[in-house]
Each structure stands twice: as structure tokens, then as C-alpha cells.
Design a protein around this motif. Sequence first.
Motif, PDB file in Angstrom:
ATOM      1  N   GLU A  21       4.513  -3.467   7.513  1.00 38.32           N
ATOM      2  CA  GLU A  21       3.447  -2.505   7.778  1.00 38.32           C
ATOM      3  C   GLU A  21       3.972  -1.349   8.614  1.00 38.32           C
ATOM      4  OE1 GLU A  21      -1.261  -2.668   9.034  1.00 38.32           O
ATOM      5  OE2 GLU A  21       0.120  -4.103   9.952  1.00 38.32           O
ATOM      6  N   GLY A  22       3.474  -0.156   8.308  1.00 39.45           N
ATOM      7  CA  GLY A  22       3.750   1.030   9.117  1.00 39.45           C
ATOM      8  C   GLY A  22       2.472   1.491   9.781  1.00 39.45           C
ATOM      9  N   LEU A  24       0.644   4.445  11.901  1.00 34.70           N
ATOM     10  CA  LEU A  24       0.691   5.837  12.336  1.00 34.70           C
ATOM     11  C   LEU A  24      -0.216   5.992  13.549  1.00 34.70           C
ATOM     12  CD1 LEU A  24       0.704   8.018   9.099  1.00 34.70           C
ATOM     13  CD2 LEU A  24       2.194   8.298  11.076  1.00 34.70           C
ATOM     14  N   ILE A  39       3.555  10.555   5.480  1.00 34.60           N
ATOM     15  CA  ILE A  39       2.990   9.356   4.851  1.00 34.60           C
ATOM     16  C   ILE A  39       3.849   8.920   3.664  1.00 34.60           C
ATOM     17  CG2 ILE A  39       1.020   8.491   3.523  1.00 34.60           C
ATOM     18  CD1 ILE A  39      -0.788  10.163   5.352  1.00 34.60           C
ATOM     19  N   ILE A  42       6.954   7.188   5.006  1.00 29.83           N
ATOM     20  CA  ILE A  42       6.626   5.858   5.533  1.00 29.83           C
ATOM     21  C   ILE A  42       6.340   4.895   4.382  1.00 29.83           C
ATOM     22  CG2 ILE A  42       4.984   4.546   6.945  1.00 29.83           C
ATOM     23  CD1 ILE A  42       4.696   6.997   8.711  1.00 29.83           C
ATOM     24  N   ARG A  43       5.756   5.414   3.312  1.00 30.19           N
ATOM     25  CA  ARG A  43       5.489   4.586   2.140  1.00 30.19           C
ATOM     26  C   ARG A  43       6.781   4.023   1.558  1.00 30.19           C
ATOM     27  NH1 ARG A  43       1.582   1.884   0.672  1.00 30.19           N
ATOM     28  NH2 ARG A  43       0.134   3.612   0.945  1.00 30.19           N
ATOM     29  N   CYS A  46       7.664   1.075   4.142  1.00 30.56           N
ATOM     30  CA  CYS A  46       6.710   0.008   4.476  1.00 30.56           C
ATOM     31  C   CYS A  46       5.883  -0.408   3.260  1.00 30.56           C
ATOM     32  CB  CYS A  46       5.767   0.478   5.593  1.00 30.56           C
ATOM     33  SG  CYS A  46       6.625   1.101   7.058  1.00 30.56           S
ATOM     34  N   ILE A  49       0.429   0.902   4.837  1.00 24.78           N
ATOM     35  CA  ILE A  49       0.315   1.875   5.926  1.00 24.78           C
ATOM     36  C   ILE A  49      -1.092   1.825   6.505  1.00 24.78           C
ATOM     37  CG2 ILE A  49       0.433   4.310   6.576  1.00 24.78           C
ATOM     38  CD1 ILE A  49       2.285   4.765   4.212  1.00 24.78           C
ATOM     39  N   VAL A  70      -3.009   6.183   2.194  1.00 20.63           N
ATOM     40  CA  VAL A  70      -2.787   5.087   3.150  1.00 20.63           C
ATOM     41  C   VAL A  70      -3.597   3.883   2.698  1.00 20.63           C
ATOM     42  CG1 VAL A  70      -2.322   6.674   5.049  1.00 20.63           C
ATOM     43  CG2 VAL A  70      -4.643   5.814   4.710  1.00 20.63           C
TER      44      VAL A  70
END
Length: 341
Positions: A21-22, A24, A39, A42-43, A46, A49, A70
Motif C-alpha cells: 500500500e502507498g 499519500l 499518483i 506510486i501506482r 504499490c 493507494i 486511487v
Amino acid sequence: MLPLEALEKLRFYLDDFKFNEGLLLCPNPLLHSKINIIIHEIRELCRKITLFLPVSVSKNLLHRTSLENVDFISLVIPSYRELKTNIQTVKMLLSQGIDNLEAYVLLDSNYDFVNVLSIIDLCKSYGLKITIGPKFYNSPNTDKFIEKVAKKENVEIGLHYGKKYFYNAIKVFIENYPITVLTSTSGEKCRTLYLSPYGNFSKCPHSRFEINYRRITREELRKMLFSPCVISHNTIGLSPRINVYFVAKDGIEILGDILELLELISQVNSFRAACKALGVSPSTYWERIKNLEEKLGVALLISVRGGRKKGITILTDFAKELLREYKHIREKVLVSLYEYK
């Protein structure tokens, strides 16, 4: 401020590794001009999100383009007043068809129990998932909350079911409505990395060891990732507690639990409801209040049993002044504690 190069370097060094998991975490991530690119990056790192938004976020920023990429949206709620003032934000998100919405109720060391219950009731009315926990990377203060809420009617406390974010979690059922409560840091096998807005990598904000993305190496990233949890490895985990009370000239004491009760009565206008929220006996505390009034020679409470204000209890002018002084002193002490930390 977050430099995109930091995320790119992280992706390069970690190869095919993916975090579960990320998160924010930002005072308002939607103000970042490159939030969609962040985003996307990060996708790549992870499996899912979670985007944390203050409930006071400007409604003009709630564009689908940012939010639809997300997996979860968590609205951070510091108080009932903040939620009530910004309830249109909740409605707008729900009206956009966003059903992966969570209310994250902040619980600090000085939380107001009645305030938290009011937040829960309002969130329940909109069918929101609810999580109660600390400001991230701080130790939870949920033990006392669980003790108090367990004394209420129609409440069931479940067992620890696993982990959420960096914490162990349990389910609490309030009138059969499930609420997640974060209870302690997970500590064991903590595999997290923290990236600051300035592009510095560390285990978490409490870590003294951090390296800027321009200088970080693959080996140092791996060392951070597999290092133990900083929060759970504090020596004993002591934290200061305060107890404010008053002593009159003739030695009469007005103790902290009485002052806390007066504070709750001022909020709910009900002696019985305030006692119930504190988990204490109304009859016992009514006797204590009456004995204290007799010793002081002045009334603290006024009970109204007729007219438009039927069935309420309010503070006298003396009690209001006492409460103002109590809050003022308590705030000064709390500020001193935070400065000490």
C-alpha cells in the motif's frame, strides 16, 4: 514540493518489488500541480493507494481526474465542528459515486469523548467507513477510548483482527455499526519507507537516519526497508499525563474528574448524559457535586425541569468561570508538554 525524481529513483532501485500500500499524506495533496503524475508513479510502486484528504479541502479541488486513480480516499476529521462545517465535501464525494470513502477520526491525547461520539453518529448517517486512530507515526491513544466506549449500551468490542496502515487494529461495534480502532504500532516486520516532501528517504519521520534521493543507494534503501520500527522500539514508551485541579483558600479541593464532568455538561446540557459518556455513576457524582457546593457555599449546576428547556442541566456563572480557568491552565500545560517533546 515533492520532487518526482525521488519516486523515479525509488522505482528504479526497487526493480519489480511492490509495496502492499502507498499512503499519500499531505496537508492538501490536491494543491500539487503534478498530483496525477505522483499518483501514477506510486501506482507503479504499490498494489493499492490511499489518499488522505482534510475534510476541509476546497470543494473546487475535488476533480474526478485525481480521485478516480486511487483505491481509497480517507477524510481526516479532527473535530465534530470541522466535519459539520464541511459536510458538503462528504456529500459531493458521495454524489460522484465514490464509495471507497473512509472517515479517519483523529484521536490525540487530549481528545473529547463526546466529540468523537458525535463524529461517529454523523459519519454513520452517511454510511461512511470509520477508522479511529492517531496522527500518523504517533503512538495511539485509543486504550482509554475503548474503555469508555465499552461501558456504553449496545457496544461490542471485537478481537484484534490484523493490521491497518502501521498499526494493529480491532473492530468495535456501536449499535451494530463496525468501526475500526487502531490500538498499537505493528512494529514486528515493519516494512515501510517514508519519503518527505523534500525528497528525503527514511524509515519514518521519527528516524534520525535519512538520506536525500540524490545520494541514496540501493543498499541504503534496502537497509531502511528492513530496519525495525522506530516507534515501537522506544525504550519504555513513557508519556507525560497531566491532572489539573483547584484548591480553595480553606483547602477545599475541586478535583480533575469534577472539572471534566463540568466540561462535558457544558457541551451536552445533561448531567446524566455527561456521566454516561464518562462511564461514571450519576448518583455518586450528584452527591459529590452537592457536597462540593455546600462546602464552597456556591452553586455549580442549575437543573431546569420545566418550560421550553425541560430536562436540561447548565452551569452557573461561577462554574463557567471555573471551567474557563481550567481550560486556560490545561492548554498552557499541554503546550509546555509539546514544547518539551
